[in-house]
Design a protein around this motif. Sequence first.
Motif, PDB file in Angstrom:
ATOM      1  N   UNK A 129       0.834  -1.213   0.000  1.00 49.96           N
ATOM      2  CA  UNK A 129       0.000   0.000   0.000  1.00 49.96           C
ATOM      3  C   UNK A 129       0.867   1.260   0.000  1.00 49.96           C
ATOM      4  N   UNK A 130       1.899   1.278   0.851  1.00 47.32           N
ATOM      5  CA  UNK A 130       2.766   2.465   0.933  1.00 47.32           C
ATOM      6  C   UNK A 130       3.524   2.697  -0.376  1.00 47.32           C
ATOM      7  N   UNK A 131       3.959   1.610  -1.025  1.00 46.35           N
ATOM      8  CA  UNK A 131       4.651   1.741  -2.314  1.00 46.35           C
ATOM      9  C   UNK A 131       3.699   2.353  -3.361  1.00 46.35           C
ATOM     10  N   UNK A 132       2.470   1.861  -3.398  1.00 48.23           N
ATOM     11  CA  UNK A 132       1.491   2.380  -4.371  1.00 48.23           C
ATOM     12  C   UNK A 132       1.151   3.845  -4.078  1.00 48.23           C
ATOM     13  N   UNK A 133       1.086   4.203  -2.790  1.00 49.51           N
ATOM     14  CA  UNK A 133       0.830   5.606  -2.425  1.00 49.51           C
ATOM     15  C   UNK A 133       1.968   6.492  -2.918  1.00 49.51           C
ATOM     16  N   UNK A 134       3.197   6.016  -2.741  1.00 53.45           N
ATOM     17  CA  UNK A 134       4.379   6.768  -3.148  1.00 53.45           C
ATOM     18  C   UNK A 134       4.367   7.055  -4.660  1.00 53.45           C
ATOM     19  N   UNK A 135       3.805   6.105  -5.426  1.00 53.23           N
ATOM     20  CA  UNK A 135       3.738   6.272  -6.885  1.00 53.23           C
ATOM     21  C   UNK A 135       2.410   6.897  -7.341  1.00 53.23           C
ATOM     22  N   UNK A 136       1.610   7.354  -6.368  1.00 58.11           N
ATOM     23  CA  UNK A 136       0.317   8.018  -6.662  1.00 58.11           C
ATOM     24  C   UNK A 136      -0.645   7.150  -7.482  1.00 58.11           C
ATOM     25  N   UNK A 137      -0.639   5.828  -7.211  1.00 62.89           N
ATOM     26  CA  UNK A 137      -1.547   4.930  -7.942  1.00 62.89           C
ATOM     27  C   UNK A 137      -2.339   4.056  -6.963  1.00 62.89           C
ATOM     28  N   UNK A 138      -2.462   4.527  -5.719  1.00 65.35           N
ATOM     29  CA  UNK A 138      -3.071   3.677  -4.688  1.00 65.35           C
ATOM     30  C   UNK A 138      -4.586   3.645  -4.778  1.00 65.35           C
ATOM     31  N   UNK A 139      -5.137   2.435  -4.821  1.00 64.86           N
ATOM     32  CA  UNK A 139      -6.584   2.221  -4.734  1.00 64.86           C
ATOM     33  C   UNK A 139      -6.793   1.098  -3.721  1.00 64.86           C
ATOM     34  N   UNK A 140      -7.288   1.425  -2.517  1.00 66.94           N
ATOM     35  CA  UNK A 140      -7.396   0.408  -1.460  1.00 66.94           C
ATOM     36  C   UNK A 140      -8.322  -0.751  -1.822  1.00 66.94           C
ATOM     37  N   UNK A 141      -9.150  -0.560  -2.848  1.00 68.69           N
ATOM     38  CA  UNK A 141     -10.083  -1.636  -3.241  1.00 68.69           C
ATOM     39  C   UNK A 141      -9.391  -2.750  -4.023  1.00 68.69           C
ATOM     40  N   UNK A 142      -8.119  -2.521  -4.419  1.00 75.02           N
ATOM     41  CA  UNK A 142      -7.465  -3.468  -5.327  1.00 75.02           C
ATOM     42  C   UNK A 142      -6.292  -4.224  -4.703  1.00 75.02           C
ATOM     43  N   UNK A 143      -6.052  -4.030  -3.407  1.00 77.53           N
ATOM     44  CA  UNK A 143      -4.920  -4.689  -2.744  1.00 77.53           C
ATOM     45  C   UNK A 143      -5.448  -5.594  -1.630  1.00 77.53           C
ATOM     46  N   UNK A 144      -5.108  -6.881  -1.732  1.00 73.72           N
ATOM     47  CA  UNK A 144      -5.665  -7.885  -0.826  1.00 73.72           C
ATOM     48  C   UNK A 144      -4.559  -8.701  -0.156  1.00 73.72           C
TER      49      UNK A 144
END
Length: 325
Positions: A129-144
Amino acid sequence: MVKVTVCGAAGGIGQPLSLLLKQSPLVSHLSLYDIVNTPGVAADLSHINTKSKVTGHVGADQLEEAIKDSDVIVIPAGVPRKPGMTRDDLFKINAGIVRDLATAAAKFAPKAFMCIISNPVNSTVPIVAEVFKKHNVYDPRRIFGVTTLDIVRASTFIGELIGADPADVKCNVLGGHSGVTILPLLSQVPGTEKLTQEQIEKVTNRIQFGGDEVVKAKDGAGSATLSMAFAGARFALNVVEAAVKGTSTIECTYIDLAAATPEAIASVKEATGEQDIAYFSLPVELGPDGVKNTLPIGAISDYEKTLFTAAATELKGNIAKGAAF
C-alpha cells in the motif's frame, strides 16, 4: 483477455499455484516470474492442454516484461518459515522482496489486483500500500492480503469435529493472518453449538497455529505450500471471476479499512475496542473494481470477544512495522 502474473512462481507455493491457475479458462496469459528456474516451470506448464499462454521470466531485468499490463498479480515470493523461525525473522527477508515487486507493479501494472501471500501478510500488505501511495496509484479496493488458508483450515477442522462435509462448512475468519490475530467465528457456524467450550478453544487454537503443525510435520523441509497454493488459487480466481464475469463472491480477506463501509469499520472498532486499526480481514464482496462491499462482523460470543482484544494490539504493531518499512 486476462493476464495473471505469479511472482515467486518457481517456489514451493508458486509452482502448484501456477498449476491450478493454468486450469482456469478465464486466464488467457499466465506470466511466471522468479529469480531462478522460471523458464523450466513455464515450459512444463505450457504442455497442459488449456488455452492460457504461459511465459517464463527470470531475474530483475525481466520483471517489467513479466508484470506489464497484468490484470492480477499474485505474490507468493519470499522464503518459507523454517522450524524455530519467528514471523519477525521472516519479515526482515520478505519485506524487501515484496517492496521491490510492488514497485514494479506500481510502475508497470498500476491497475492490477494485488493478491499478497508473502508472509507476514499483516505487515506485507501495508508495505504494498505504501509503495502504491508513493507512486500516486493507490486504490485500497485493489490490494488484498490472502488469508484464505485460514478459512480453508477452519472449514476442514470444524467439519471433522461436527461431522460435516468440510466443503459445506462456512466459517468467517477475521483479523489478520498470524497466530492470535487469526479470529475464527465459530459461534456463527451452524452445528458448533453442540461443541464444548474446551473443543471450541482447542479448534480455535488449531486454526490459529495450523501453520506450525505443517512446519513441524515437514521436519525442516518446508512449510504449508500445497494447502496455501490451493487457497491462493481459490482467492485469485474469485477475483478474476468478479472482474471478468461480474460474479459476486464473498471471501474474507485482509484489506485497508479505507475500502470498507462505515458499518464494517464501526463493527471492527466495537469488537476490538480499538479506534485506529488501519487493516483488518473482513468478509468482502468482490466486484469488477475489487472490493465492492464489506460486511460487518456480526454477533460474536464472549469467548470470541476476548480473542479480538488479544488480536488488536499485535495487529496494530504488525501494521505499523510494515508501513514504516
